[in-house]
Design an enzyme around this catalytic site. Structure first.
Site, PDB file in Angstrom:
ATOM      1  N   HIS A  75       4.170  12.935 -23.378  1.00  0.00           N
ATOM      2  CA  HIS A  75       5.249  11.998 -23.696  1.00  0.00           C
ATOM      3  C   HIS A  75       4.636  10.715 -24.219  1.00  0.00           C
ATOM      4  O   HIS A  75       3.771  10.123 -23.583  1.00  0.00           O
ATOM      5  CB  HIS A  75       6.100  11.700 -22.460  1.00  0.00           C
ATOM      6  N   TYR A 203      14.838   5.539 -17.679  1.00  0.00           N
ATOM      7  CA  TYR A 203      14.892   4.657 -16.507  1.00  0.00           C
ATOM      8  C   TYR A 203      16.088   3.745 -16.725  1.00  0.00           C
ATOM      9  O   TYR A 203      16.033   2.859 -17.585  1.00  0.00           O
ATOM     10  CB  TYR A 203      13.618   3.817 -16.397  1.00  0.00           C
ATOM     11  N   PRO A 292       7.642   5.235  -5.938  1.00  0.00           N
ATOM     12  CA  PRO A 292       7.363   6.131  -7.062  1.00  0.00           C
ATOM     13  C   PRO A 292       7.779   5.623  -8.438  1.00  0.00           C
ATOM     14  O   PRO A 292       7.503   6.282  -9.438  1.00  0.00           O
ATOM     15  CB  PRO A 292       8.174   7.383  -6.691  1.00  0.00           C
ATOM     16  N   LYS A 296       2.532   6.160  -9.958  1.00  0.00           N
ATOM     17  CA  LYS A 296       1.118   5.830  -9.800  1.00  0.00           C
ATOM     18  C   LYS A 296       0.390   6.588  -8.687  1.00  0.00           C
ATOM     19  O   LYS A 296      -0.834   6.662  -8.680  1.00  0.00           O
ATOM     20  CB  LYS A 296       0.969   4.320  -9.513  1.00  0.00           C
ATOM     21  N   TYR A 384       1.617   1.833 -17.331  1.00  0.00           N
ATOM     22  CA  TYR A 384       2.244   3.137 -17.078  1.00  0.00           C
ATOM     23  C   TYR A 384       1.320   4.276 -17.518  1.00  0.00           C
ATOM     24  O   TYR A 384       1.181   5.285 -16.816  1.00  0.00           O
ATOM     25  CB  TYR A 384       3.573   3.204 -17.821  1.00  0.00           C
TER      26      TYR A 384
END
Ligand SMILES: Cc1cc2nc3c(=O)[nH]c(=O)nc-3n(C[C@H](O)[C@H](O)[C@H](O)COP(=O)(O)OP(=O)(O)OC[C@H]3O[C@@H](n4cnc5c(N)ncnc54)[C@H](O)[C@@H]3O)c2cc1C
Length: 397
Positions: A75, A203, A292, A296, A384
Protein backbone atom coordinates in the site's frame (compact mmCIF):
# COMPACT_ATOMS: atom_id res chain seq x y z
CA UNK A 1 12.96 -32.34 37.53
CA UNK A 2 14.18 -32.47 33.91
CA UNK A 3 16.95 -29.99 33.03
CA UNK A 4 17.93 -28.82 29.54
CA UNK A 5 20.85 -26.56 28.58
CA UNK A 6 21.10 -24.18 25.65
CA UNK A 7 22.80 -20.89 24.77
CA UNK A 8 19.68 -18.70 24.65
CA UNK A 9 16.22 -19.49 25.93
CA UNK A 10 13.50 -17.36 24.37
CA UNK A 11 10.14 -17.21 26.14
CA UNK A 12 7.35 -16.64 23.60
CA UNK A 13 6.83 -17.84 20.02
CA UNK A 14 5.29 -14.59 18.85
CA UNK A 15 6.84 -12.55 16.05
CA UNK A 16 9.59 -11.28 18.40
CA UNK A 17 10.70 -14.63 19.80
CA UNK A 18 10.57 -16.53 16.51
CA UNK A 19 12.39 -13.86 14.53
CA UNK A 20 15.10 -13.59 17.20
CA UNK A 21 15.63 -17.34 17.10
CA UNK A 22 15.86 -17.18 13.29
CA UNK A 23 18.39 -14.31 13.25
CA UNK A 24 20.51 -16.02 15.93
CA UNK A 25 20.49 -19.21 13.87
CA UNK A 26 21.91 -17.24 10.93
CA UNK A 27 24.79 -16.28 13.25
CA UNK A 28 25.28 -19.91 14.26
CA UNK A 29 23.85 -19.37 17.77
CA UNK A 30 21.49 -22.04 19.10
CA UNK A 31 18.35 -21.21 21.03
CA UNK A 32 15.24 -22.85 22.42
CA UNK A 33 11.87 -21.08 22.00
CA UNK A 34 9.07 -21.99 24.43
CA UNK A 35 5.43 -21.01 24.19
CA UNK A 36 2.48 -21.78 26.42
CA UNK A 37 0.12 -22.20 23.45
CA UNK A 38 -0.25 -24.96 20.85
CA UNK A 39 1.25 -24.43 17.41
CA UNK A 40 -2.29 -24.18 15.98
CA UNK A 41 -3.20 -21.43 18.46
CA UNK A 42 -0.07 -19.46 17.69
CA UNK A 43 -0.63 -19.80 13.95
CA UNK A 44 -4.17 -18.46 14.20
CA UNK A 45 -3.35 -15.28 16.19
CA UNK A 46 -5.55 -12.54 14.66
CA UNK A 47 -3.77 -9.26 15.29
CA UNK A 48 -1.45 -7.05 13.28
CA UNK A 49 -1.83 -6.46 9.59
CA UNK A 50 0.46 -3.60 8.60
CA UNK A 51 4.17 -4.26 8.10
CA UNK A 52 6.61 -1.39 7.66
CA UNK A 53 8.87 -1.46 4.64
CA UNK A 54 11.93 -2.21 6.81
CA UNK A 55 10.15 -5.15 8.46
CA UNK A 56 9.32 -6.62 5.06
CA UNK A 57 12.89 -6.14 3.80
CA UNK A 58 14.26 -7.88 6.91
CA UNK A 59 11.82 -10.81 6.66
CA UNK A 60 12.68 -11.33 3.00
CA UNK A 61 16.45 -10.76 3.01
CA UNK A 62 16.97 -12.91 6.12
CA UNK A 63 15.14 -15.83 4.48
CA UNK A 64 12.37 -15.81 7.11
CA UNK A 65 9.49 -15.18 4.71
CA UNK A 66 8.94 -14.44 1.08
CA UNK A 67 5.19 -15.06 1.52
CA UNK A 68 4.77 -11.37 2.19
CA UNK A 69 5.89 -10.59 -1.37
CA UNK A 70 3.60 -13.28 -2.83
CA UNK A 71 0.43 -12.94 -0.72
CA UNK A 72 0.92 -9.52 0.89
CA UNK A 73 -0.35 -6.31 -0.68
CA UNK A 74 1.81 -3.21 -0.93
CA UNK A 75 0.00 0.00 0.00
CA UNK A 76 1.43 3.33 -1.07
CA UNK A 77 -0.92 5.46 0.99
CA UNK A 78 -3.87 5.69 3.38
CA UNK A 79 -6.88 7.94 3.46
CA UNK A 80 -7.59 10.24 6.39
CA UNK A 81 -11.26 11.10 6.32
CA UNK A 82 -12.51 13.97 8.48
CA UNK A 83 -16.28 14.38 8.79
CA UNK A 84 -16.79 12.80 5.38
CA UNK A 85 -14.01 14.66 3.53
CA UNK A 86 -11.14 12.43 2.35
CA UNK A 87 -7.43 13.35 2.28
CA UNK A 88 -4.94 10.93 0.77
CA UNK A 89 -1.59 10.54 2.51
CA UNK A 90 0.52 9.53 -0.46
CA UNK A 91 3.48 7.64 1.05
CA UNK A 92 5.18 7.04 -2.28
CA UNK A 93 5.13 10.71 -3.21
CA UNK A 94 5.92 12.05 0.27
CA UNK A 95 8.67 9.70 1.44
CA UNK A 96 9.22 7.17 -1.36
CA UNK A 97 8.28 4.27 0.89
CA UNK A 98 5.27 2.00 1.50
CA UNK A 99 3.77 -0.58 3.84
CA UNK A 100 2.53 -4.14 3.29
CA UNK A 101 -0.73 -5.64 4.37
CA UNK A 102 0.14 -9.17 5.54
CA UNK A 103 -1.62 -10.65 8.57
CA UNK A 104 0.36 -11.51 11.68
CA UNK A 105 -0.74 -15.16 11.60
CA UNK A 106 0.84 -15.49 8.14
CA UNK A 107 4.09 -14.01 9.49
CA UNK A 108 3.95 -16.51 12.36
CA UNK A 109 3.33 -19.43 9.99
CA UNK A 110 6.28 -18.36 7.85
CA UNK A 111 8.59 -17.92 10.86
CA UNK A 112 7.63 -21.29 12.38
CA UNK A 113 8.15 -22.98 9.01
CA UNK A 114 11.57 -21.32 8.64
CA UNK A 115 12.68 -22.37 12.14
CA UNK A 116 11.54 -25.97 11.65
CA UNK A 117 13.14 -26.09 8.17
CA UNK A 118 16.43 -25.05 9.78
CA UNK A 119 16.17 -27.60 12.61
CA UNK A 120 15.06 -25.02 15.21
CA UNK A 121 13.88 -26.10 18.66
CA UNK A 122 10.39 -24.69 19.40
CA UNK A 123 8.57 -26.15 22.40
CA UNK A 124 4.85 -25.45 22.28
CA UNK A 125 2.51 -26.03 25.25
CA UNK A 126 5.37 -25.19 27.60
CA UNK A 127 4.44 -22.54 30.16
CA UNK A 128 7.10 -20.54 31.93
CA UNK A 129 6.34 -19.76 35.58
CA UNK A 130 9.56 -18.14 36.75
CA UNK A 131 13.07 -16.98 35.90
CA UNK A 132 15.76 -18.03 38.39
CA UNK A 133 19.21 -16.53 38.99
CA UNK A 134 18.83 -13.56 36.58
CA UNK A 135 22.11 -12.01 37.80
CA UNK A 136 24.20 -15.15 37.38
CA UNK A 137 26.09 -16.29 34.26
CA UNK A 138 23.60 -19.20 33.96
CA UNK A 139 20.05 -17.89 34.40
CA UNK A 140 17.30 -20.50 34.30
CA UNK A 141 13.73 -20.60 33.10
CA UNK A 142 11.39 -22.81 35.15
CA UNK A 143 8.57 -24.16 33.01
CA UNK A 144 5.90 -26.87 32.78
CA UNK A 145 5.13 -29.18 29.85
CA UNK A 146 2.22 -31.65 30.12
CA UNK A 147 2.23 -31.06 33.87
CA UNK A 148 5.92 -32.02 34.15
CA UNK A 149 8.34 -29.38 35.49
CA UNK A 150 11.37 -28.55 33.36
CA UNK A 151 14.32 -26.18 33.95
CA UNK A 152 16.01 -24.64 30.92
CA UNK A 153 19.44 -23.24 31.81
CA UNK A 154 21.04 -20.82 29.35
CA UNK A 155 23.64 -18.09 28.95
CA UNK A 156 20.88 -15.55 28.22
CA UNK A 157 17.13 -15.49 28.84
CA UNK A 158 14.97 -13.36 26.53
CA UNK A 159 11.43 -12.41 27.47
CA UNK A 160 9.43 -12.24 24.22
CA UNK A 161 6.32 -13.25 26.12
CA UNK A 162 3.97 -10.39 25.28
CA UNK A 163 2.24 -7.75 27.34
CA UNK A 164 1.54 -10.00 30.37
CA UNK A 165 5.19 -11.03 30.48
CA UNK A 166 6.35 -13.34 33.26
CA UNK A 167 9.99 -12.63 32.42
CA UNK A 168 9.43 -8.90 33.02
CA UNK A 169 8.75 -9.67 36.68
CA UNK A 170 12.36 -10.88 37.03
CA UNK A 171 13.68 -7.61 35.59
CA UNK A 172 11.62 -4.72 36.90
CA UNK A 173 11.00 -3.59 40.46
CA UNK A 174 7.36 -4.46 41.43
CA UNK A 175 6.83 -0.91 42.68
CA UNK A 176 8.05 0.64 39.39
CA UNK A 177 7.31 -1.70 36.50
CA UNK A 178 7.19 1.10 33.94
CA UNK A 179 5.47 4.07 32.35
CA UNK A 180 1.79 3.56 31.67
CA UNK A 181 -1.18 5.32 30.13
CA UNK A 182 -4.72 4.01 29.61
CA UNK A 183 -7.19 5.62 27.19
CA UNK A 184 -10.90 6.22 27.85
CA UNK A 185 -11.94 4.40 24.66
CA UNK A 186 -11.30 1.10 22.88
CA UNK A 187 -11.79 -0.48 19.45
CA UNK A 188 -14.63 -2.84 18.67
CA UNK A 189 -13.11 -4.96 15.90
CA UNK A 190 -14.86 -7.27 13.45
CA UNK A 191 -13.74 -9.73 10.81
CA UNK A 192 -16.20 -10.23 7.97
CA UNK A 193 -16.43 -12.13 4.69
CA UNK A 194 -16.59 -9.41 2.06
CA UNK A 195 -14.45 -7.88 -0.67
CA UNK A 196 -12.47 -4.70 0.16
CA UNK A 197 -14.56 -1.51 0.27
CA UNK A 198 -11.74 0.75 -0.88
CA UNK A 199 -8.29 0.32 -2.44
CA UNK A 200 -6.49 1.64 0.70
CA UNK A 201 -7.16 1.79 4.46
CA UNK A 202 -9.55 4.54 5.59
CA UNK A 203 -8.92 6.21 8.97
CA UNK A 204 -12.13 8.11 9.55
CA UNK A 205 -12.71 10.70 12.28
CA UNK A 206 -16.35 11.71 12.59
CA UNK A 207 -18.71 13.34 15.07
CA UNK A 208 -19.93 9.84 15.99
CA UNK A 209 -16.40 8.65 16.76
CA UNK A 210 -13.52 7.00 14.91
CA UNK A 211 -13.71 4.09 12.44
CA UNK A 212 -10.98 2.21 10.61
CA UNK A 213 -11.77 0.34 7.41
CA UNK A 214 -8.86 -2.05 7.18
CA UNK A 215 -8.32 -5.16 5.06
CA UNK A 216 -7.14 -8.75 5.37
CA UNK A 217 -7.42 -10.31 1.92
CA UNK A 218 -9.57 -10.27 -1.21
CA UNK A 219 -12.36 -12.04 0.71
CA UNK A 220 -11.91 -11.13 4.40
CA UNK A 221 -11.96 -7.61 5.86
CA UNK A 222 -11.09 -6.15 9.27
CA UNK A 223 -12.97 -3.07 10.51
CA UNK A 224 -12.98 -1.20 13.81
CA UNK A 225 -15.28 1.21 15.64
CA UNK A 226 -14.19 3.43 18.52
CA UNK A 227 -16.20 2.24 21.54
CA UNK A 228 -16.47 2.26 25.31
CA UNK A 229 -13.84 -0.09 26.82
CA UNK A 230 -16.64 -1.89 28.71
CA UNK A 231 -18.69 -2.64 25.56
CA UNK A 232 -19.96 -6.22 25.40
CA UNK A 233 -18.91 -7.43 21.90
CA UNK A 234 -22.20 -9.32 21.53
CA UNK A 235 -24.32 -6.27 22.40
CA UNK A 236 -24.68 -4.94 18.83
CA UNK A 237 -26.53 -6.77 16.05
CA UNK A 238 -24.82 -7.17 12.67
CA UNK A 239 -27.15 -4.52 11.22
CA UNK A 240 -26.30 -2.07 14.01
CA UNK A 241 -22.59 -2.60 13.38
CA UNK A 242 -22.92 -1.97 9.63
CA UNK A 243 -25.11 1.09 10.19
CA UNK A 244 -22.63 2.56 12.65
CA UNK A 245 -19.62 1.85 10.43
CA UNK A 246 -21.41 3.35 7.45
CA UNK A 247 -22.43 6.46 9.40
CA UNK A 248 -18.83 7.05 10.49
CA UNK A 249 -17.40 6.52 7.00
CA UNK A 250 -19.68 8.73 4.99
CA UNK A 251 -18.69 8.96 1.33
CA UNK A 252 -17.81 5.29 0.71
CA UNK A 253 -20.41 2.56 0.36
CA UNK A 254 -19.12 -0.26 2.57
CA UNK A 255 -19.33 -3.75 1.10
CA UNK A 256 -21.05 -5.84 3.75
CA UNK A 257 -20.78 -9.57 4.47
CA UNK A 258 -21.20 -12.10 7.31
CA UNK A 259 -19.38 -11.04 10.51
CA UNK A 260 -17.52 -14.04 11.96
CA UNK A 261 -15.38 -12.53 14.71
CA UNK A 262 -15.84 -9.68 17.18
CA UNK A 263 -13.54 -8.39 19.91
CA UNK A 264 -12.98 -5.32 22.05
CA UNK A 265 -9.42 -4.08 22.21
CA UNK A 266 -8.44 -1.77 25.07
CA UNK A 267 -5.93 0.96 24.38
CA UNK A 268 -2.78 1.15 26.46
CA UNK A 269 0.63 2.75 26.19
CA UNK A 270 3.35 1.11 28.28
CA UNK A 271 7.15 1.11 28.45
CA UNK A 272 8.93 -1.11 30.99
CA UNK A 273 11.21 0.71 33.41
CA UNK A 274 14.10 -1.66 32.54
CA UNK A 275 14.75 -3.89 29.53
CA UNK A 276 17.66 -5.77 31.08
CA UNK A 277 18.79 -7.25 34.34
CA UNK A 278 22.06 -9.15 34.13
CA UNK A 279 21.61 -11.94 31.61
CA UNK A 280 17.82 -11.47 31.20
CA UNK A 281 16.40 -9.16 28.54
CA UNK A 282 13.04 -8.05 27.13
CA UNK A 283 11.87 -7.55 23.54
CA UNK A 284 8.56 -6.71 21.84
CA UNK A 285 5.28 -6.36 23.73
CA UNK A 286 6.95 -7.66 26.90
CA UNK A 287 8.97 -4.43 26.88
CA UNK A 288 6.33 -2.02 25.56
CA UNK A 289 2.78 -1.75 24.30
CA UNK A 290 1.30 0.87 21.98
CA UNK A 291 -2.31 1.56 21.00
CA UNK A 292 -2.86 0.04 17.53
CA UNK A 293 -3.74 3.28 15.69
CA UNK A 294 -0.18 3.76 14.41
CA UNK A 295 0.30 0.05 13.48
CA UNK A 296 3.60 -0.01 15.34
CA UNK A 297 3.54 -2.96 17.83
CA UNK A 298 4.87 -5.81 15.72
CA UNK A 299 7.17 -3.50 13.78
CA UNK A 300 8.73 -2.28 17.04
CA UNK A 301 9.19 -5.88 18.15
CA UNK A 302 11.11 -6.55 14.92
CA UNK A 303 13.38 -3.53 15.50
CA UNK A 304 14.13 -4.65 19.10
CA UNK A 305 15.00 -8.11 17.87
CA UNK A 306 17.36 -6.83 15.21
CA UNK A 307 19.26 -4.79 17.82
CA UNK A 308 19.33 -7.62 20.35
CA UNK A 309 20.48 -10.19 17.79
CA UNK A 310 23.37 -7.89 16.92
CA UNK A 311 24.26 -7.51 20.61
CA UNK A 312 24.18 -11.28 21.19
CA UNK A 313 26.29 -11.86 18.09
CA UNK A 314 28.86 -9.40 19.48
CA UNK A 315 28.85 -11.10 22.88
CA UNK A 316 29.42 -14.59 21.48
CA UNK A 317 31.99 -13.33 18.96
CA UNK A 318 34.14 -12.18 21.89
CA UNK A 319 33.46 -8.48 21.40
CA UNK A 320 32.40 -8.09 25.04
CA UNK A 321 29.16 -6.81 26.51
CA UNK A 322 29.27 -3.33 24.94
CA UNK A 323 26.39 -3.90 22.51
CA UNK A 324 24.40 -5.73 25.17
CA UNK A 325 24.91 -2.80 27.55
CA UNK A 326 23.77 -0.41 24.81
CA UNK A 327 20.73 -2.49 23.78
CA UNK A 328 18.16 -0.86 26.09
CA UNK A 329 19.15 2.69 25.18
CA UNK A 330 19.20 1.97 21.44
CA UNK A 331 15.85 0.18 21.54
CA UNK A 332 14.18 2.77 23.76
CA UNK A 333 15.01 5.64 21.44
CA UNK A 334 12.85 4.05 18.74
CA UNK A 335 10.26 2.85 21.26
CA UNK A 336 9.61 6.37 22.58
CA UNK A 337 9.38 7.78 19.06
CA UNK A 338 6.79 5.13 18.26
CA UNK A 339 5.01 5.80 21.56
CA UNK A 340 4.72 9.44 20.58
CA UNK A 341 3.48 8.63 17.07
CA UNK A 342 0.91 6.09 18.34
CA UNK A 343 -0.35 8.49 21.05
CA UNK A 344 -0.50 11.35 18.52
CA UNK A 345 -2.49 9.40 15.90
CA UNK A 346 -4.79 8.09 18.63
CA UNK A 347 -5.46 11.47 20.25
CA UNK A 348 -5.89 13.25 16.93
CA UNK A 349 -8.34 10.77 15.41
CA UNK A 350 -10.53 9.82 18.40
CA UNK A 351 -13.17 11.93 20.09
CA UNK A 352 -12.47 11.53 23.83
CA UNK A 353 -15.71 11.04 25.83
CA UNK A 354 -14.85 13.92 28.16
CA UNK A 355 -13.71 16.30 25.38
CA UNK A 356 -14.84 19.91 25.78
CA UNK A 357 -15.94 22.01 22.80
CA UNK A 358 -12.48 23.63 22.93
CA UNK A 359 -10.77 20.20 22.79
CA UNK A 360 -12.88 19.15 19.78
CA UNK A 361 -12.24 22.34 17.81
CA UNK A 362 -8.49 22.18 18.59
CA UNK A 363 -8.36 18.54 17.44
CA UNK A 364 -10.15 19.32 14.19
CA UNK A 365 -7.79 22.24 13.61
CA UNK A 366 -4.87 19.84 14.06
CA UNK A 367 -6.32 17.51 11.40
CA UNK A 368 -6.88 20.51 9.14
CA UNK A 369 -3.29 21.73 9.61
CA UNK A 370 -1.91 18.24 9.00
CA UNK A 371 -3.87 17.48 5.85
CA UNK A 372 -3.25 20.94 4.35
CA UNK A 373 0.51 20.82 4.93
CA UNK A 374 2.96 18.73 2.91
CA UNK A 375 5.33 18.84 5.89
CA UNK A 376 2.56 17.51 8.16
CA UNK A 377 1.60 14.73 5.75
CA UNK A 378 5.28 13.86 5.29
CA UNK A 379 5.80 13.35 9.05
CA UNK A 380 2.81 11.01 9.16
CA UNK A 381 4.06 9.11 6.09
CA UNK A 382 7.61 8.86 7.46
CA UNK A 383 6.50 7.52 10.84
CA UNK A 384 3.78 5.21 9.48
CA UNK A 385 6.04 3.55 6.91
CA UNK A 386 8.75 3.28 9.56
CA UNK A 387 12.08 4.86 10.36
CA UNK A 388 15.02 2.94 8.87
CA UNK A 389 16.03 -0.08 10.92
CA UNK A 390 19.40 0.17 12.66
CA UNK A 391 22.24 -1.04 10.46
CA UNK A 392 19.93 -1.32 7.45
CA UNK A 393 19.68 2.33 6.43
CA UNK A 394 20.94 1.43 2.93
CA UNK A 395 17.82 -0.73 2.33
CA UNK A 396 15.44 2.18 2.73
CA UNK A 397 14.10 4.52 0.11
C1 LIG B 1 -6.03 -5.70 17.07
C2 LIG B 1 -4.56 -5.47 16.94
C3 LIG B 1 -4.06 -4.93 15.77
C4 LIG B 1 -2.69 -4.72 15.65
N1 LIG B 1 -2.20 -4.19 14.48
C5 LIG B 1 -0.87 -4.02 14.33
C6 LIG B 1 -0.32 -3.60 13.08
O1 LIG B 1 -1.04 -3.36 12.11
N2 LIG B 1 1.03 -3.48 12.98
C7 LIG B 1 1.85 -3.79 14.04
O2 LIG B 1 3.08 -3.65 13.91
N3 LIG B 1 1.37 -4.23 15.23
C8 LIG B 1 0.04 -4.37 15.40
N4 LIG B 1 -0.45 -4.88 16.58
C9 LIG B 1 0.48 -5.24 17.67
C10 LIG B 1 1.13 -6.65 17.48
O3 LIG B 1 0.14 -7.62 17.30
C11 LIG B 1 1.99 -6.95 18.70
O4 LIG B 1 2.81 -5.84 18.98
C12 LIG B 1 2.87 -8.20 18.47
O5 LIG B 1 2.10 -9.36 18.52
C13 LIG B 1 3.98 -8.28 19.52
O6 LIG B 1 4.71 -9.45 19.29
P1 LIG B 1 5.48 -10.18 20.49
O7 LIG B 1 6.17 -11.34 19.87
O8 LIG B 1 6.27 -9.19 21.25
O9 LIG B 1 4.34 -10.65 21.51
P2 LIG B 1 3.11 -11.63 21.28
O10 LIG B 1 2.68 -11.66 19.86
O11 LIG B 1 2.11 -11.27 22.31
O12 LIG B 1 3.69 -13.08 21.60
C14 LIG B 1 3.98 -13.49 22.93
C15 LIG B 1 3.97 -15.01 22.99
O13 LIG B 1 4.40 -15.40 24.31
C16 LIG B 1 3.62 -16.49 24.76
N5 LIG B 1 3.64 -16.47 26.22
C17 LIG B 1 3.12 -15.51 27.04
N6 LIG B 1 3.35 -15.82 28.32
C18 LIG B 1 4.03 -17.01 28.33
C19 LIG B 1 4.55 -17.86 29.35
N7 LIG B 1 4.43 -17.55 30.65
N8 LIG B 1 5.17 -19.01 28.99
C20 LIG B 1 5.33 -19.33 27.67
N9 LIG B 1 4.84 -18.56 26.67
C21 LIG B 1 4.21 -17.42 26.98
C22 LIG B 1 2.23 -16.24 24.15
O14 LIG B 1 1.49 -17.44 24.05
C23 LIG B 1 2.57 -15.61 22.80
O15 LIG B 1 2.60 -16.58 21.76
C24 LIG B 1 -1.82 -5.08 16.73
C25 LIG B 1 -2.33 -5.65 17.90
C26 LIG B 1 -3.68 -5.85 18.02
C27 LIG B 1 -4.21 -6.48 19.29
Amino acid sequence: MAEVRTRIVIVGAGPAGLLLSHLLHLEGIESIVVDARTREDVESTIRAGILEQGTVELLVTSGASDGVLIDGARHDGIELRVDGVGHRIDFADLVGRGVWLYPQHEVLRDLIAARLRDGGDIRFETTVDDVLDPDSARPCVRARHNGEPIDIVAELVVGADGSHSVVRRAITDPSATGYFREYPFAWFGILCKAPPSAPELIYSSSERGFALISQRSATVQRMYLQCDPELDPTAMSDNQIWDELQARVAGTELREGPIFQRDVLRFRSFVASRLRRGRVLLVGDAAHTVPPTGAKGMNLAVADVLMLADAVRGLFAGEGEGLLDAYAERALQRVWRAQHFSWWMTSMLHAAPDATEFDTRRRLAELDTLTASRAGRSYLAEAYTGWPLPGRERCSG
